[in-house]
Design a protein around this motif. Structure first.
Motif, short mmCIF file in Angstrom:
data_model
loop_
_atom_site.label_atom_id
_atom_site.label_comp_id
_atom_site.label_asym_id
_atom_site.label_seq_id
_atom_site.Cartn_x
_atom_site.Cartn_y
_atom_site.Cartn_z
N MET A 120 82.79 -38.09 31.80
CA MET A 120 83.98 -37.83 32.60
C MET A 120 84.82 -39.10 32.73
N LYS A 121 84.15 -40.22 32.97
CA LYS A 121 84.86 -41.50 33.06
C LYS A 121 85.55 -41.83 31.74
N GLN A 122 84.84 -41.58 30.64
CA GLN A 122 85.40 -41.86 29.32
C GLN A 122 86.61 -40.96 29.04
N ALA A 123 86.51 -39.70 29.43
CA ALA A 123 87.62 -38.76 29.22
C ALA A 123 88.83 -39.18 30.06
N GLU A 151 91.97 -37.54 28.06
CA GLU A 151 91.64 -36.27 27.43
C GLU A 151 91.55 -35.19 28.52
N LYS A 152 92.68 -34.58 28.83
CA LYS A 152 92.76 -33.63 29.94
C LYS A 152 91.84 -32.43 29.77
N ASP A 153 91.87 -31.85 28.57
CA ASP A 153 91.06 -30.64 28.34
C ASP A 153 89.57 -30.94 28.47
N ARG A 154 89.14 -32.01 27.85
CA ARG A 154 87.73 -32.41 27.90
C ARG A 154 87.32 -32.71 29.34
N LEU A 155 88.18 -33.40 30.07
CA LEU A 155 87.90 -33.73 31.47
C LEU A 155 87.75 -32.47 32.31
N ALA A 156 88.63 -31.51 32.09
CA ALA A 156 88.57 -30.25 32.85
C ALA A 156 87.26 -29.51 32.59
N ILE A 202 84.37 -30.80 31.52
CA ILE A 202 83.25 -31.56 32.08
C ILE A 202 83.18 -31.36 33.59
N ARG A 203 84.32 -31.39 34.24
CA ARG A 203 84.34 -31.15 35.70
C ARG A 203 83.84 -29.76 36.03
N MET A 204 84.23 -28.78 35.23
CA MET A 204 83.80 -27.41 35.46
C MET A 204 82.28 -27.28 35.31
N VAL A 205 81.73 -27.90 34.28
CA VAL A 205 80.28 -27.86 34.05
C VAL A 205 79.56 -28.55 35.21
N LYS A 206 80.07 -29.69 35.60
CA LYS A 206 79.46 -30.44 36.70
C LYS A 206 79.50 -29.62 37.99
N SER A 207 80.60 -28.96 38.22
CA SER A 207 80.75 -28.10 39.39
C SER A 207 79.74 -26.95 39.36
N SER A 208 79.58 -26.34 38.19
CA SER A 208 78.61 -25.24 38.05
C SER A 208 77.19 -25.72 38.35
N LEU A 209 76.87 -26.92 37.86
CA LEU A 209 75.54 -27.49 38.12
C LEU A 209 75.35 -27.77 39.60
N GLN A 210 76.37 -28.31 40.24
CA GLN A 210 76.27 -28.61 41.66
C GLN A 210 76.16 -27.33 42.49
N ASN A 211 76.91 -26.30 42.11
CA ASN A 211 76.82 -25.02 42.81
C ASN A 211 75.42 -24.42 42.68
N GLU A 255 87.50 -21.86 22.31
CA GLU A 255 86.65 -22.45 21.26
C GLU A 255 86.45 -23.94 21.52
N GLN A 256 87.51 -24.62 21.94
CA GLN A 256 87.41 -26.04 22.25
C GLN A 256 86.46 -26.27 23.43
N GLU A 257 86.58 -25.44 24.46
CA GLU A 257 85.68 -25.54 25.62
C GLU A 257 84.24 -25.32 25.19
N LEU A 258 84.05 -24.35 24.33
CA LEU A 258 82.71 -24.01 23.83
C LEU A 258 82.09 -25.20 23.10
N GLU A 259 82.86 -25.87 22.26
CA GLU A 259 82.36 -27.04 21.53
C GLU A 259 81.95 -28.16 22.49
N ILE A 260 82.75 -28.37 23.53
CA ILE A 260 82.45 -29.44 24.49
C ILE A 260 81.16 -29.13 25.23
N ILE A 261 81.01 -27.90 25.69
CA ILE A 261 79.80 -27.52 26.44
C ILE A 261 78.57 -27.57 25.55
#
Length: 147
Positions: A11-14, A19-24, A26-35, A80-86
């Motif tokens: 996230m820091k690197q993004a 890299e807005k899309d990558r950051l979004a 990563i934040r979403m995944v992190k949020s899902s994990l925290q939830n 597809e881009q989100e899928l690759e990142i995850i």
């Protein structure tokens, strides 16, 4: 390094790379994990983390199929881009041959002989391939071997 530490680092690197899309994502995944951690009432095990990531991948794949069916190429490309990142955070996926071998071994272990034993086989295979293979792919292969 734990998954959350890796997500924070990425996230820091993004952020640095703008890299807005990558950051979004990563934040979403992190949020899902925290939830999920809040829902469980404590720390997540590695298996729980993989389950969350797998769920996120499955959601993206389902959405991707819907977008393609609706001819929404713009949304399909974004998904597809989100899928690759995850998927970069999931363990390396099993090859077809490795998955096939696990399924054959499991069928022999549980003594499955017909489609009626599908549940037994699936419940024995899925923990072995957790996060390393798509459930629908496993299902198809098990079905082929039980016919």
């Amino acid at each position: 390094m734990t998954l959350l530490e890796r997500l924070n680092q990425d996230m820091k690197q993004a952020l640095k790379n703008k890299e807005k899309d990558r950051l979004a994502v990563i934040r979403m995944v992190k949020s899902s994990l925290q939830n999920e951690a809040i829902k469980k009432g404590g720390e997540l095990s590695e298996g729980d983390e993989m389950q969350v990531l797998t769920r996120e991948v499955k959601q993206r794949k389902d959405s991707l199929q819907e977008f393609k069916n609706a001819n929404r190429d713009d949304l399909a490309e974004k998904t597809e881009q989100e899928l690759e990142i995850i998927q970069a955070y999931l363990p390396e996926q099993l090859t077809d041959e490795e998955l096939e071998q696990i399924i054959i071994n499991t069928i022999n272990e549980v003594g499955a002989t017909s489609k009626q034993d599908m549940g037994k086989v699936m419940s024995a295979v899925m923990p072995k391939v957790k996060g390393q293979a798509d459930g629908s792919k496993v299902n198809k292969l098990v079905m082929n071997h039980l016919q």
